[in-house]
Design a protein around this motif. Sequence first.
Motif, PDB file in Angstrom:
ATOM      1  N   LEU A  14       0.822  -1.225   0.000  1.00 20.64           N
ATOM      2  CA  LEU A  14       0.000   0.000   0.000  1.00 20.64           C
ATOM      3  C   LEU A  14       0.855   1.275   0.000  1.00 20.64           C
ATOM      4  O   LEU A  14       0.659   2.182  -0.794  1.00 20.64           O
ATOM      5  N   GLY A  15       1.833   1.356   0.902  1.00 18.71           N
ATOM      6  CA  GLY A  15       2.572   2.602   1.075  1.00 18.71           C
ATOM      7  C   GLY A  15       4.019   2.564   0.651  1.00 18.71           C
ATOM      8  O   GLY A  15       4.687   3.582   0.570  1.00 18.71           O
ATOM      9  N   ILE A  17       6.507   1.551   2.339  1.00 19.25           N
ATOM     10  CA  ILE A  17       7.456   1.839   3.435  1.00 19.25           C
ATOM     11  C   ILE A  17       7.548   0.685   4.430  1.00 19.25           C
ATOM     12  O   ILE A  17       8.462   0.657   5.252  1.00 19.25           O
ATOM     13  N   CYS A  18       6.633  -0.277   4.355  1.00 14.00           N
ATOM     14  CA  CYS A  18       6.650  -1.393   5.326  1.00 14.00           C
ATOM     15  C   CYS A  18       6.972  -2.726   4.634  1.00 14.00           C
ATOM     16  O   CYS A  18       8.102  -3.196   4.683  1.00 14.00           O
ATOM     17  N   TYR A  50       0.474   7.681  -0.457  1.00 12.44           N
ATOM     18  CA  TYR A  50       0.585   8.068   0.949  1.00 12.44           C
ATOM     19  C   TYR A  50       1.984   8.504   1.391  1.00 12.44           C
ATOM     20  O   TYR A  50       2.148   9.393   2.189  1.00 12.44           O
ATOM     21  N   GLU A  51       3.034   7.805   0.954  1.00 12.13           N
ATOM     22  CA  GLU A  51       4.380   7.967   1.562  1.00 12.13           C
ATOM     23  C   GLU A  51       5.446   8.281   0.528  1.00 12.13           C
ATOM     24  O   GLU A  51       6.628   8.104   0.813  1.00 12.13           O
ATOM     25  N   ASP A 130      -0.684  -5.948   6.470  1.00 11.95           N
ATOM     26  CA  ASP A 130      -0.122  -4.612   6.669  1.00 11.95           C
ATOM     27  C   ASP A 130       0.213  -4.400   8.150  1.00 11.95           C
ATOM     28  O   ASP A 130      -0.682  -4.407   8.983  1.00 11.95           O
ATOM     29  N   TYR A 132       1.373  -1.657   9.514  1.00 13.67           N
ATOM     30  CA  TYR A 132       1.477  -0.217   9.802  1.00 13.67           C
ATOM     31  C   TYR A 132       0.977   0.145  11.197  1.00 13.67           C
ATOM     32  O   TYR A 132       1.586   0.934  11.907  1.00 13.67           O
ATOM     33  N   TYR A 133      -0.163  -0.434  11.608  1.00 11.47           N
ATOM     34  CA  TYR A 133      -0.710  -0.158  12.950  1.00 11.47           C
ATOM     35  C   TYR A 133      -0.297  -1.250  13.934  1.00 11.47           C
ATOM     36  O   TYR A 133      -0.873  -1.387  15.004  1.00 11.47           O
TER      37      TYR A 133
HETATM   38  N1  LIG Z   1      -5.225   3.325   4.857  1.00 15.99           N
HETATM   39  C1  LIG Z   1      -5.089   2.425   5.544  1.00 15.99           C
HETATM   40  C2  LIG Z   1      -4.836   1.310   6.386  1.00 15.99           C
HETATM   41  C3  LIG Z   1      -5.889   0.445   6.723  1.00 15.99           C
HETATM   42  C4  LIG Z   1      -5.644  -0.666   7.537  1.00 15.99           C
HETATM   43  C5  LIG Z   1      -4.345  -0.927   7.982  1.00 15.99           C
HETATM   44  C6  LIG Z   1      -3.317  -0.063   7.639  1.00 15.99           C
HETATM   45  C7  LIG Z   1      -3.556   1.068   6.862  1.00 15.99           C
HETATM   46  C8  LIG Z   1      -2.436   1.946   6.524  1.00 15.99           C
HETATM   47  C9  LIG Z   1      -2.509   3.334   6.737  1.00 15.99           C
HETATM   48  C10 LIG Z   1      -1.427   4.102   6.406  1.00 15.99           C
HETATM   49  N2  LIG Z   1      -1.386   5.451   6.624  1.00 15.99           N
HETATM   50  C11 LIG Z   1      -2.411   6.160   7.411  1.00 15.99           C
HETATM   51  C12 LIG Z   1      -3.511   6.690   6.532  1.00 15.99           C
HETATM   52  C13 LIG Z   1      -2.921   7.469   5.394  1.00 15.99           C
HETATM   53  N3  LIG Z   1      -3.889   8.423   4.809  1.00 15.99           N
HETATM   54  C14 LIG Z   1      -5.100   7.728   4.281  1.00 15.99           C
HETATM   55  C15 LIG Z   1      -6.044   8.715   3.622  1.00 15.99           C
HETATM   56  C16 LIG Z   1      -5.327   9.516   2.552  1.00 15.99           C
HETATM   57  C17 LIG Z   1      -4.094  10.189   3.109  1.00 15.99           C
HETATM   58  C18 LIG Z   1      -3.179   9.171   3.750  1.00 15.99           C
HETATM   59  C19 LIG Z   1      -0.288   3.474   5.836  1.00 15.99           C
HETATM   60  C20 LIG Z   1       0.849   4.194   5.455  1.00 15.99           C
HETATM   61  C21 LIG Z   1       1.944   3.529   4.918  1.00 15.99           C
HETATM   62  C22 LIG Z   1       1.934   2.168   4.746  1.00 15.99           C
HETATM   63  C23 LIG Z   1       0.828   1.439   5.107  1.00 15.99           C
HETATM   64  C24 LIG Z   1      -0.297   2.077   5.660  1.00 15.99           C
HETATM   65  N4  LIG Z   1      -1.362   1.357   6.008  1.00 15.99           N
END
Ligand SMILES: N#Cc1ccccc1-c1cc(NCCCN2CCCCC2)c2ccccc2n1
Length: 158
Positions: A14-15, A17-18, A50-51, A130, A132-133
Amino acid sequence: MATTGSKSALFVCLGNICRSPIAEAVFRKMATDAGVVDKWRIDSAATSTYEIGNPPDHRGQACMKKHDVPMKHVARQVTKDDFMSFDYILCMDESNLSELNRKAKAVKNSSAKIELLGSYDPDKQLIINDPYYGSDEDFEKVYEQCVRCCTAFLKMNS
Ligand SMILES: N#Cc1ccccc1-c1cc(NCCCN2CCCCC2)c2ccccc2n1
């Protein structure tokens, strides 16, 4: 310009970075240790914006240092050219897969094989979740899954 016998793999999440920079780094180390890294073009990318421009997540960096796997990457989004120039686009979960297949439809001559990296896992863990969290433990699980899958993928392409 690909030389004869060269192959290419783009790891995607997704991003970027992970999960995908870990998969890229693990595969590059394996290909290097096998003496075939010069036959491969290896990279990673994101489905999202996103990243873009960011380094790998600090938890992933700590995990890779622990395992002595070099990792150096700047997050980028997958491009239309990637679908034409990579043999394999290997992603982490169903959301990545559907997003990549959607993007590929907009590319006239997309030739990449778009697959789940987990489809190569001998332990049959199809999805690389993922982190990320998540925790350091979740990054360790991503690393272990990438090791199993990249081992099988390299063997299959050697
Ligand atoms: N989305 C989701 C999501 C759903 C479930 C589990 C993980 C994630 C999740 C959230 C991230 N960034 C926070 C939200 C970013 N903003 C979302 C709205 C637009 C502007 C950006 C991540 C960033 C890098 C790598 C993996 C990520 N994964």
